[in-house]
Motif scaffolding. Sequence first.
Motif, PDB file in Angstrom:
ATOM      1  N   GLY A   1      -0.189 -18.050  -2.258  1.00  0.00           N
ATOM      2  CA  GLY A   1      -0.261 -18.772  -3.610  1.00  0.00           C
ATOM      3  C   GLY A   1      -0.722 -18.083  -4.959  1.00  0.00           C
ATOM      4  O   GLY A   1      -0.774 -18.237  -6.319  1.00  0.00           O
ATOM      5  N   HIS A   2      -0.852 -16.373  -4.708  1.00  0.00           N
ATOM      6  CA  HIS A   2      -1.646 -16.067  -5.690  1.00  0.00           C
ATOM      7  C   HIS A   2      -0.139 -15.164  -6.187  1.00  0.00           C
ATOM      8  O   HIS A   2       0.438 -14.207  -4.911  1.00  0.00           O
ATOM      9  N   ARG A   3       0.637 -15.358  -7.383  1.00  0.00           N
ATOM     10  CA  ARG A   3       1.176 -14.513  -7.742  1.00  0.00           C
ATOM     11  C   ARG A   3       0.887 -13.011  -7.745  1.00  0.00           C
ATOM     12  O   ARG A   3       0.178 -12.282  -8.538  1.00  0.00           O
ATOM     13  N   GLY A   4       2.100 -12.466  -7.319  1.00  0.00           N
ATOM     14  CA  GLY A   4       1.539 -10.767  -7.587  1.00  0.00           C
ATOM     15  C   GLY A   4       1.031 -10.293  -7.102  1.00  0.00           C
ATOM     16  O   GLY A   4       0.542  -8.545  -6.985  1.00  0.00           O
ATOM     17  N   LEU A   5       0.428 -11.445  -5.402  1.00  0.00           N
ATOM     18  CA  LEU A   5      -0.404  -9.943  -5.236  1.00  0.00           C
ATOM     19  C   LEU A   5       0.195  -9.937  -3.414  1.00  0.00           C
ATOM     20  O   LEU A   5       0.720 -11.348  -3.144  1.00  0.00           O
ATOM     21  N   LYS A   6      -0.048  -9.273  -2.612  1.00  0.00           N
ATOM     22  CA  LYS A   6       0.610  -8.612  -1.810  1.00  0.00           C
ATOM     23  C   LYS A   6       0.034  -7.869  -0.173  1.00  0.00           C
ATOM     24  O   LYS A   6      -1.109  -7.400  -1.170  1.00  0.00           O
ATOM     25  N   ILE A   7       0.115  -8.080   0.845  1.00  0.00           N
ATOM     26  CA  ILE A   7      -0.510  -7.293   1.861  1.00  0.00           C
ATOM     27  C   ILE A   7       0.285  -5.809   2.625  1.00  0.00           C
ATOM     28  O   ILE A   7       1.555  -6.364   2.178  1.00  0.00           O
ATOM     29  N   CYS A   8       0.074  -5.192   2.060  1.00  0.00           N
ATOM     30  CA  CYS A   8       0.474  -3.715   2.501  1.00  0.00           C
ATOM     31  C   CYS A   8      -0.167  -3.142   4.022  1.00  0.00           C
ATOM     32  O   CYS A   8      -1.210  -3.180   4.409  1.00  0.00           O
ATOM     33  N   THR A   9       0.317  -3.061   5.140  1.00  0.00           N
ATOM     34  CA  THR A   9      -0.118  -3.068   6.094  1.00  0.00           C
ATOM     35  C   THR A   9       0.178  -1.384   6.560  1.00  0.00           C
ATOM     36  O   THR A   9       0.110  -0.774   7.943  1.00  0.00           O
ATOM     37  N   ILE A  10       0.375  -0.370   5.840  1.00  0.00           N
ATOM     38  CA  ILE A  10       1.122   1.221   5.554  1.00  0.00           C
ATOM     39  C   ILE A  10       0.448   1.771   6.511  1.00  0.00           C
ATOM     40  O   ILE A  10       0.068   2.644   7.161  1.00  0.00           O
ATOM     41  N   GLU A  11      -1.788   1.802   6.254  1.00  0.00           N
ATOM     42  CA  GLU A  11      -2.545   1.629   6.924  1.00  0.00           C
ATOM     43  C   GLU A  11      -2.661   1.954   8.138  1.00  0.00           C
ATOM     44  O   GLU A  11      -3.037   2.705   9.155  1.00  0.00           O
ATOM     45  N   ASP A  12      -2.069   0.910   8.854  1.00  0.00           N
ATOM     46  CA  ASP A  12      -2.039   0.950  11.010  1.00  0.00           C
ATOM     47  C   ASP A  12      -1.296   2.010  10.826  1.00  0.00           C
ATOM     48  O   ASP A  12      -1.352   1.612  12.446  1.00  0.00           O
ATOM     49  N   ASN A  13      -0.075   2.422  10.299  1.00  0.00           N
ATOM     50  CA  ASN A  13       0.495   3.721  11.065  1.00  0.00           C
ATOM     51  C   ASN A  13       0.098   4.514  10.826  1.00  0.00           C
ATOM     52  O   ASN A  13       0.140   5.810  11.128  1.00  0.00           O
ATOM     53  N   LEU A  14      -0.829   4.758  10.149  1.00  0.00           N
ATOM     54  CA  LEU A  14      -2.032   6.181  10.072  1.00  0.00           C
ATOM     55  C   LEU A  14      -3.341   6.619  11.071  1.00  0.00           C
ATOM     56  O   LEU A  14      -3.248   5.468  11.674  1.00  0.00           O
ATOM     57  N   PRO A  15      -3.372   8.386  11.057  1.00  0.00           N
ATOM     58  CA  PRO A  15      -3.678   8.121  11.445  1.00  0.00           C
ATOM     59  C   PRO A  15      -5.541   8.110  10.827  1.00  0.00           C
ATOM     60  O   PRO A  15      -5.667   7.798   9.950  1.00  0.00           O
ATOM     61  N   LYS A  16      -6.723   7.054  12.308  1.00  0.00           N
ATOM     62  CA  LYS A  16      -7.711   7.098  12.159  1.00  0.00           C
ATOM     63  C   LYS A  16      -8.368   8.451  11.983  1.00  0.00           C
ATOM     64  O   LYS A  16      -9.124   9.119  12.656  1.00  0.00           O
ATOM     65  N   PRO A  17      -9.658   8.218  10.533  1.00  0.00           N
ATOM     66  CA  PRO A  17      -9.686   7.702   9.850  1.00  0.00           C
ATOM     67  C   PRO A  17      -9.165   7.372   9.172  1.00  0.00           C
ATOM     68  O   PRO A  17      -8.565   8.159   8.983  1.00  0.00           O
ATOM     69  N   ASN A  18      -9.346   6.848   8.396  1.00  0.00           N
ATOM     70  CA  ASN A  18      -8.367   6.310   7.053  1.00  0.00           C
ATOM     71  C   ASN A  18      -8.291   7.066   5.774  1.00  0.00           C
ATOM     72  O   ASN A  18     -10.049   6.065   5.080  1.00  0.00           O
ATOM     73  N   TYR A  19      -7.884   8.053   4.913  1.00  0.00           N
ATOM     74  CA  TYR A  19      -8.329   8.996   4.442  1.00  0.00           C
ATOM     75  C   TYR A  19      -7.355   8.401   3.082  1.00  0.00           C
ATOM     76  O   TYR A  19      -5.934   8.132   3.305  1.00  0.00           O
ATOM     77  N   THR A  20      -8.009   7.755   1.739  1.00  0.00           N
ATOM     78  CA  THR A  20      -6.715   7.510   1.052  1.00  0.00           C
ATOM     79  C   THR A  20      -6.115   8.268   0.713  1.00  0.00           C
ATOM     80  O   THR A  20      -4.631   8.315  -0.009  1.00  0.00           O
ATOM     81  N   ILE A  21      -5.588   9.495   0.482  1.00  0.00           N
ATOM     82  CA  ILE A  21      -5.190  10.273  -0.038  1.00  0.00           C
ATOM     83  C   ILE A  21      -4.387  10.671   0.665  1.00  0.00           C
ATOM     84  O   ILE A  21      -2.725  10.148   0.555  1.00  0.00           O
ATOM     85  N   ASN A  22      -4.355   9.755   1.493  1.00  0.00           N
ATOM     86  CA  ASN A  22      -2.987  10.103   3.082  1.00  0.00           C
ATOM     87  C   ASN A  22      -2.637   8.957   2.862  1.00  0.00           C
ATOM     88  O   ASN A  22      -0.893   8.726   2.674  1.00  0.00           O
ATOM     89  N   THR A  23      -2.852   7.510   2.633  1.00  0.00           N
ATOM     90  CA  THR A  23      -2.617   6.819   2.477  1.00  0.00           C
ATOM     91  C   THR A  23      -1.383   6.970   1.001  1.00  0.00           C
ATOM     92  O   THR A  23      -0.815   6.162   0.681  1.00  0.00           O
ATOM     93  N   LEU A  24      -2.173   6.864  -0.165  1.00  0.00           N
ATOM     94  CA  LEU A  24      -1.762   7.413  -0.939  1.00  0.00           C
ATOM     95  C   LEU A  24       0.031   7.699  -1.199  1.00  0.00           C
ATOM     96  O   LEU A  24       0.673   8.007  -1.813  1.00  0.00           O
ATOM     97  N   THR A  25      -0.484   9.375  -0.619  1.00  0.00           N
ATOM     98  CA  THR A  25       0.950   9.784  -0.625  1.00  0.00           C
ATOM     99  C   THR A  25       1.979   9.680   0.925  1.00  0.00           C
ATOM    100  O   THR A  25       2.857   9.239   0.475  1.00  0.00           O
ATOM    101  N   ALA A  26       1.491   8.923   1.580  1.00  0.00           N
ATOM    102  CA  ALA A  26       1.958   7.520   2.212  1.00  0.00           C
ATOM    103  C   ALA A  26       3.218   7.087   1.492  1.00  0.00           C
ATOM    104  O   ALA A  26       4.564   7.251   1.715  1.00  0.00           O
TER     105      ALA A  26
END
Length: 194
Positions: free
Chosen positions: A65-90
């Motif tokens: 019910g919150h307009r403009g809010l979405k869930i992104c699951t991209i980090e589920d498929n990235l190597p652990k631990p999750n580094y922000t630079i990798n997430t943003l680049t992906a």
Amino acid sequence: MKIGIYSGSFNPVHLGHIALADYLVAHGVVDEVWLIRSPQNPFKQADCLLSDEHRAEMLRLAVEGHRGLKICTIEDNLPKPNYTINTLTALRQLDSTDEFHLIIGADNWEVFDKWRDWEIIIRDFHLIVYPRPGYAYPTVDHSQYPNVMVVDAPQFDYSSTAIRAKCRRGEPVDDMVAPNVLDYIINNELYTNE
């Protein structure tokens, strides 16, 4: 499109998280906020986290019910631990037409120079820094960091850590989490045996 990237453990997601995301969309700072439930934050111990599934479901419930809010699951498929630079680049590799704005609190801004490849993040992406109770109001030298914006968003004096502690003690948290998230916590007996 301007996309705010709000990443965290969300253990659990609380009203402060959602209020901040709502504020950024409502005030036109970004067009959308994508909330990313991090499977493993490199600065936090993984053994205190609920399962990815529980945290993902609470996040899904919280944004209903919150307009403009979405869930992104991209980090589920990235190597652990999750580094922000990798997430943003992906994210940029998936869609180079959007402008990604990393959302961080004043607590993280104070130690941002400890993040992996922080100079690249500041150079190649945008940052939105919001105030946090107990931390100095964030200041930015825009001549040095033109991609960093400070927003005077509302502050909430509670945290996921405090919510977990209250749940362990059997204290109410209904003023801190959305009703459907609270129902999920209660029905699944979460945070009672940490």
